[in-house]
Design an enzyme around this catalytic site. Structure first.
Site, PDB file in Angstrom:
ATOM      1  N   LYS A   1       0.673  -1.040  -0.096  1.00 18.28           N
ATOM      2  CA  LYS A   1       0.020  -0.200  -0.278  1.00 18.28           C
ATOM      3  C   LYS A   1       0.673   1.184  -0.051  1.00 18.28           C
ATOM      4  CE  LYS A   1      -3.593  -0.265  -0.477  1.00 18.28           C
ATOM      5  NZ  LYS A   1      -4.172  -0.386  -1.796  1.00 18.28           N
ATOM      6  N   THR A   2       1.958   1.363  -0.741  1.00 22.37           N
ATOM      7  CA  THR A   2       2.712   2.420  -0.752  1.00 22.37           C
ATOM      8  C   THR A   2       2.868   2.887  -2.479  1.00 22.37           C
ATOM      9  OG1 THR A   2       4.621   1.185  -1.215  1.00 22.37           O
ATOM     10  CG2 THR A   2       4.134   1.912   1.147  1.00 22.37           C
TER      11      THR A   2
ATOM     12  N   SER B   1       3.189   0.677  -4.643  1.00 22.76           N
ATOM     13  CA  SER B   1       4.349  -0.301  -5.447  1.00 22.76           C
ATOM     14  C   SER B   1       3.717  -1.159  -6.547  1.00 22.76           C
ATOM     15  CB  SER B   1       4.625  -1.479  -4.366  1.00 22.76           C
ATOM     16  OG  SER B   1       3.450  -2.257  -3.901  1.00 22.76           O
TER      17      SER B   1
ATOM     18  N   HIS C   1      11.316  -7.814  -7.557  1.00 29.85           N
ATOM     19  CA  HIS C   1      10.337  -7.092  -6.452  1.00 29.85           C
ATOM     20  C   HIS C   1       9.512  -8.034  -5.897  1.00 29.85           C
ATOM     21  CE1 HIS C   1       6.709  -7.557  -9.101  1.00 29.85           C
ATOM     22  NE2 HIS C   1       7.353  -7.637  -9.969  1.00 29.85           N
TER      23      HIS C   1
ATOM     24  N   HIS D   1       6.865  -8.377  -1.656  1.00 27.87           N
ATOM     25  CA  HIS D   1       6.912  -7.896  -0.469  1.00 27.87           C
ATOM     26  C   HIS D   1       7.931  -8.733   0.789  1.00 27.87           C
ATOM     27  CE1 HIS D   1       3.841  -5.383  -1.690  1.00 27.87           C
ATOM     28  NE2 HIS D   1       2.999  -6.296  -2.127  1.00 27.87           N
TER      29      HIS D   1
END
Length: 375
Positions: A104-105, A107, A161, A163
């Protein structure tokens, strides 16, 4: 007497012949040395000419490294559809970038840019998918991941990439370290976005049913009753993502984790941007890493990547709700880290660009080479 005179004459002739031979050899040797000296002078003049020409080209801004698309747009230059990939050396082809994206940035938007550019700029993009969305790997998985990233030459250059929390590659005895980049977001904004995301989803996959689907309780109502879904402990995410894989990183409110996160940013990350300035983050990366991000600004501004994913439904929290959350120790620490990142990013941005008529223009090189030895 005649014999003595003949011997003297013969000896004189021998001396004269020796002198003539010596002078001849000396002249030949001197001529050779003069030729060598002339060649050395010519080479030195040629090196000085090249050095002066390169130095002047750097000072005037005409240097081998291409400017970012941001500069081209400011000067209203047309960016060709097909651009030759810049290659400043073998190191570019062996480069690996890791984007350990925080949820939630923004990304997904940024990763989308990388996927759109990978074919055009000739690099690979790989998503690291961890079981049950675990952000920490086992030690054995850490070792395997490090070996895969550093030794999988067929997939270089590459952007990985996922999380996952920061992983210090230097601990595993590898010589070639990856380049880390990342984004973070205002911690309160991130909490609000995540709270409603797990209830209503987003416009990226609108038909996917989220784990809190059907729960219509607002963040205000949750905070008022002291619910678990809005506990400030859920704010503790950005600090541990940068702190890393150690157990103390994931202890909410751990002061050591905050300091370690700051140290890792300064020591291991090329640049960390903020979601609220995603456009500027993309521009900095295009200026610094054109091998990967050439054309990223143009794509971001003209495409749909800047608005790729939005939470479908959000209720702005009341001031009293915000005040209660901001009174927590965890929020204060996460906010301190966010402000630290924001200040550092602004510093990098101002060192990379000049502000001209309200727009950012990439600065030309502010260094040049001189006193090059050996001559």
């Amino acid at each position: 007497m005649k014999l003595f005179s003949w011997r003297m004459q013969n000896r004189q002739c021998g001396v004269i012949a020796a002198v003539v031979t010596f002078c001849t050899l000396a002249c030949v040797h001197l001529h050779g040395e003069l030729r060598k000296l002339g060649s050395a002078v010519a080479q030195l003049q040629d090196e000085r000419t090249k050095s002066r020409s390169f130095s002047n080209s750097l000072k005037s801004g005409h240097h081998p490294r291409h400017l970012s698309a941001a500069s081209d747009q400011v000067h209203q230059k047309k960016v060709p559809e097909i651009v030759q990939v810049e290659n400043t050396g073998h190191a570019d082809e062996d480069m690996v970038i890791i984007y350990n994206r925080v949820p939630k940035t923004g990304s997904t938007s940024f990763a989308g840019i990388a996927y759109d550019l990978c074919k055009k700029n000739h690099f690979n993009v790989l998503h690291v998918n961890t079981s049950k969305n675990a952000h920490v790997m086992s030690l054995s998985d850490q070792m395997k991941f490090v070996r895969n990233v550093t030794e999988w030459t067929e997939k270089k250059p590459a952007i990985y990439h996922g999380h996952t929390a920061f992983l210090d590659f230097s601990r595993f005895g590898v010589a070639k370290l990856p380049i880390y980049v990342n984004l973070i977001r205002d911690p309160l904004e991130r909490l609000v976005s995540y709270y409603y995301f797990v209830r209503y989803g987003d416009d990226f996959r609108p038909f996917l049913r989220r784990r809190k689907a059907g729960n219509t309780e607002t963040l205000d109502e949750c905070v008022q009753k002291g619910g678990s879904d809005c506990d400030p402990v859920h704010l503790w995410l950005q600090i541990p993502f940068f702190c890393g894989q150690d157990s103390m990183c994931w202890e909410p409110g751990n002061k050591w984790a905050l300091e370690m996160a700051k140290e890792n940013v300064l020591r291991h990350y090329l640049v960390v941007g903020v979601t609220e300035e995603l456009h500027d983050f993309v521009a900095v990366l295009e200026a610094v890493l054109p091998r990967f991000f050439r054309g990223a600004v143009k794509l971001f501004e003209e495409g749909n990547k800047s608005h790729l994913r939005r939470t479908s439904h959000k209720v702005p929290p009341k001031p009293e709700t915000l005040a209660k959350i901001q009174d927590s120790k965890i929020w204060k620490m996460e906010n301190e880290f966010y402000q630290f990142i924001r200040k550092q990013f602004h510093f990098i941005k101002t060192q990379t660009f000049d502000l001209v008529n309200g727009q950012y223009v990439e600065k030309s090189n502010r260094f040049h080479y001189e006193k090059i030895r050996p001559r």
